[in-house]
Design an enzyme around this catalytic site. Structure first.
Site, mmCIF file in Angstrom:
data_model
loop_
_atom_site.group_PDB
_atom_site.id
_atom_site.type_symbol
_atom_site.label_atom_id
_atom_site.label_comp_id
_atom_site.label_asym_id
_atom_site.label_seq_id
_atom_site.Cartn_x
_atom_site.Cartn_y
_atom_site.Cartn_z
ATOM 1 N N ASP A 272 108.690 6.125 43.621
ATOM 2 C CA ASP A 272 107.506 6.931 43.299
ATOM 3 C C ASP A 272 106.503 6.939 44.460
ATOM 4 O OD1 ASP A 272 105.823 8.437 41.571
ATOM 5 O OD2 ASP A 272 104.767 6.631 40.911
ATOM 6 N N HIS A 277 104.234 8.544 49.910
ATOM 7 C CA HIS A 277 102.830 8.231 50.176
ATOM 8 C C HIS A 277 102.645 7.071 51.155
ATOM 9 C CE1 HIS A 277 102.318 10.921 46.925
ATOM 10 N NE2 HIS A 277 102.327 10.050 45.931
HETATM 11 C C1 BG6 Z 1 101.689 10.031 42.369
HETATM 12 C C2 BG6 Z 1 102.530 9.029 41.639
HETATM 13 O O1 BG6 Z 1 102.469 10.709 43.331
HETATM 14 O O2 BG6 Z 1 100.601 9.378 43.008
HETATM 15 C C3 BG6 Z 1 101.678 8.279 40.616
HETATM 16 O O3 BG6 Z 1 103.605 9.688 40.978
HETATM 17 C C4 BG6 Z 1 100.464 7.674 41.282
HETATM 18 O O4 BG6 Z 1 102.444 7.280 39.967
HETATM 19 C C5 BG6 Z 1 99.715 8.717 42.104
HETATM 20 O O5 BG6 Z 1 99.611 7.153 40.269
HETATM 21 C C6 BG6 Z 1 98.599 8.095 42.914
HETATM 22 O O6 BG6 Z 1 97.828 9.106 43.478
HETATM 23 P P1 BG6 Z 1 96.253 8.997 43.610
HETATM 24 O O7 BG6 Z 1 95.824 10.229 44.320
HETATM 25 O O8 BG6 Z 1 95.726 8.881 42.207
HETATM 26 O O9 BG6 Z 1 96.005 7.755 44.388
#
Ligand code: BG6
Length: 528
Positions: A272, A277
């Protein structure tokens, strides 16, 4: 990217906060029809439409913009608008820093441009009806035949949707018209499936028509890593293995899996968050300077550094990566259930909700500098940061303070919340006795810049409309990310966890993550 980002504006610090709107000089994007597949879905309501509303309010959409919702439910444009309006009220209510209330004229402006089509993504007829509908909009709203297709749907629909669009002639670019497809994550669930998906969609689309989204790249502070590194002469000479001991990247969340148990059970924290990220944050931190801010120049440098992550074998993967799953506990004063009791989660689930991983980058700049990354749900505090730990001073001049006890220098890039940059160093305490204390020079975004209403998707949608792919992932970037984590996927797949749940909700994660760093003589920065 260069035109948009290279302008220098003056930030004037005043007691009531300087005002430098994030996008004050961006002109409206070219006319286009944007089609959202998954119009009734969560992502559309929570992020995509609010981002369009913010763009509308900032005057960054063309007067000839049209928004078409496609979903499998029967419905009308009016029903769609009503559902979205309810979600928009929640959005502005939550975002009280940037919004006072829903701006009726901006919302009306957007609503006037909305239409809705019922369609099943596996039905060829749906794309033909869409084509006719878009042709109508080209005539009535003069959308210029430019189409942006946004796939806010489950990943199993990505390939069929692209093929369906192609078969209906909707991806063919002619007479200067553009046709672009935004693809959400997850882009594949391992290296093989990511490669297969790339090969599949590249049968229909050219790489320049594909915009693979990683919403972390829409965050202002993530984009600012490049400004910090490449617009300042001060830091780059320090940015290498001679000066840096190690790097820690943390993406800690306090939320659990919410209503996404079904998706999360087969995904887990590693898939995920990490190949996408977390590695994008690592790439921004570790990439070589690009020769320009042209999309491919930047993306090539980012891809190269991800490709340089040292390959490991499964045995090493088990040593260098730690997984965890939360049990019950209290997060921010509230008792929360264990992961295994979340909706749609198996009572003996082996899915990880936490991962920590140590990797090395095999190139001249970073040889021998470990990168430690960790991400997890239901942790003590929400915090996304990149922490760069510089080498200790080589020699202790201060009697009574051995060099290993002196506070090391850290540079912290805070991505969220409290966006900013801090530099930690040692200072002498006042008084006759020479005693050192850690102190911090802290830059907070909110002290210099107005917080523009931003979901993180505005820049990405706008960039897609103007054809700037810098902040989107290329096929080779996505594959490099999967390649790096594949040994961990394989090793964990063959070695089910024996100790889940192994961390308390509201803690800093499993003890094994601390032990992993301790083995290498390092310590995680505290989350609190
Ligand atoms: C998403 C994930 O891509 O990014 C989630 O699938 C996660 O599990 C989220 O919570 C986090 O993103 P942000 O912008 O809330 O930090």
């Amino acid at each position: 990217m260069l035109d948009k980002q290279s302008q220098v504006v003056e930030a004037e610090r005043t007691p009531d906060i300087a005002r430098v709107p994030q996008a004050e000089s961006a002109p409206p994007a070219p006319p286009c029809a944007m089609v959202i597949f998954g119009a009734a879905g969560d992502l559309t309501k929570r992020l995509v439409v609010p981002a369009l509303y913010n763009l509308a309010q900032a005057g960054q959409l063309s007067d000839r913009f049209q928004l078409v919702g496609v979903d499998h439910n029967a419905g009308s444009a009016e029903q769609w608008r009503r559902n979205l309006a309810a979600a928009m009220q929640d959005f502005v209510a939550q975002d009280n820093e940037a919004h006072d209330a829903l701006d009726p004229s901006a919302w009306r402006w957007l609503c006037d441009r909305m239409s809705y089509l019922q369609g099943d993504l596996n039905d060829a007829g749906a794309y033909v009806r869409l084509r006719d509908h878009l042709a109508g909009l080209d005539k009535t709203a003069r959308t210029a035949g430019n189409y942006l297709f946004y796939l806010a749907v489950a990943d199993r629909f990505f390939a069929p949707a692209v093929a369906g669009l192609g078969a209906a002639g909707l991806t063919t670019e002619k007479n200067g018209q553009w046709r672009r497809v935004v693809i959400e994550k997850p882009f594949g669930h391992d290296l093989a499936s990511a490669k297969a998906l790339n090969a599949d969609i590249l049968k229909t689309l050219k790489e320049r028509q594909i915009f693979r989204i990683d919403h972390f790249l829409g965050k202002e502070t993530v984009q600012n890593i490049m400004a910090l590194r490449f617009a300042n002469g001060l830091f780059e000479p320090l940015w290498n293995r001679q000066q840096i001991d190690h790097v820690q990247i943390t993406v800690a969340e306090t939320i659990g899996v919410e209503h996404r148990g079904k998706f999360y059970e087969k995904t887990g924290a590693l898939r995920d968050m990490v190949p996408n990220h977390v590695l994008q944050l690592a790439a921004m931190t570790a990439m070589e300077p690009p020769i320009s801010f042209d999309a491919d120049a930047v993306r090539s440098k980012k891809t190269e550094v991800i490709q340089a992550i040292k390959p490991i074998d499964p045995a090493q993967a088990l040593r260098d990566a730690v997984r965890g799953q939360y049990g019950s506990g209290a997060v921010m004063g509230e008792n929360v259930p264990p992961y295994r009791e979340e909706p749609n989660v198996a009572s003996d689930s082996a899915t990880e909700t936490f991962v920590a991983w140590k990797f090395n980058i095999d190139n001249w700049r970073w040889a021998g500098v470990p990168f430690f990354v960790r991400t997890g749900k239901r942790l003590h505090r929400r915090s996304t940061e990149i922490a760069i730990r510089f080498h200790q001073a080589p020699f202790a001049l201060f009697r009574g303070t051995p060099v290993e006890q002196m506070n090391p220098n850290w540079m912290i890039l805070r991505i969220q919340p409290d966006e900013g940059i801090a530099l930690e160093f040692a200072a002498k305490r006042p008084g006759p006795v020479v005693k050192l204390s850690p102190v911090s020079m802290d830059f907070a975004y909110k002290d210099y810049f107005r917080v523009a209403p931003n979901t993180g998707y505005e820049t990405l949608i706008y960039d897609c409309m103007i054809g700037d792919a810098t902040l989107f992932q290329r096929a080779d970037t996505v594959e490099a990310g999967w390649q790096a984590v594949q040994p961990i996927i394989d090793a964990w797949g063959n070695d089910p966890p024996q100790d889940f749940p192994n961390y308390t909700a509201g803690s800093n994660g499993p003890a094994a993550a601390d032990e992993m760093l301790a083995r290498m003589g390092r310590v995680w920065r505290p989350l609190a």
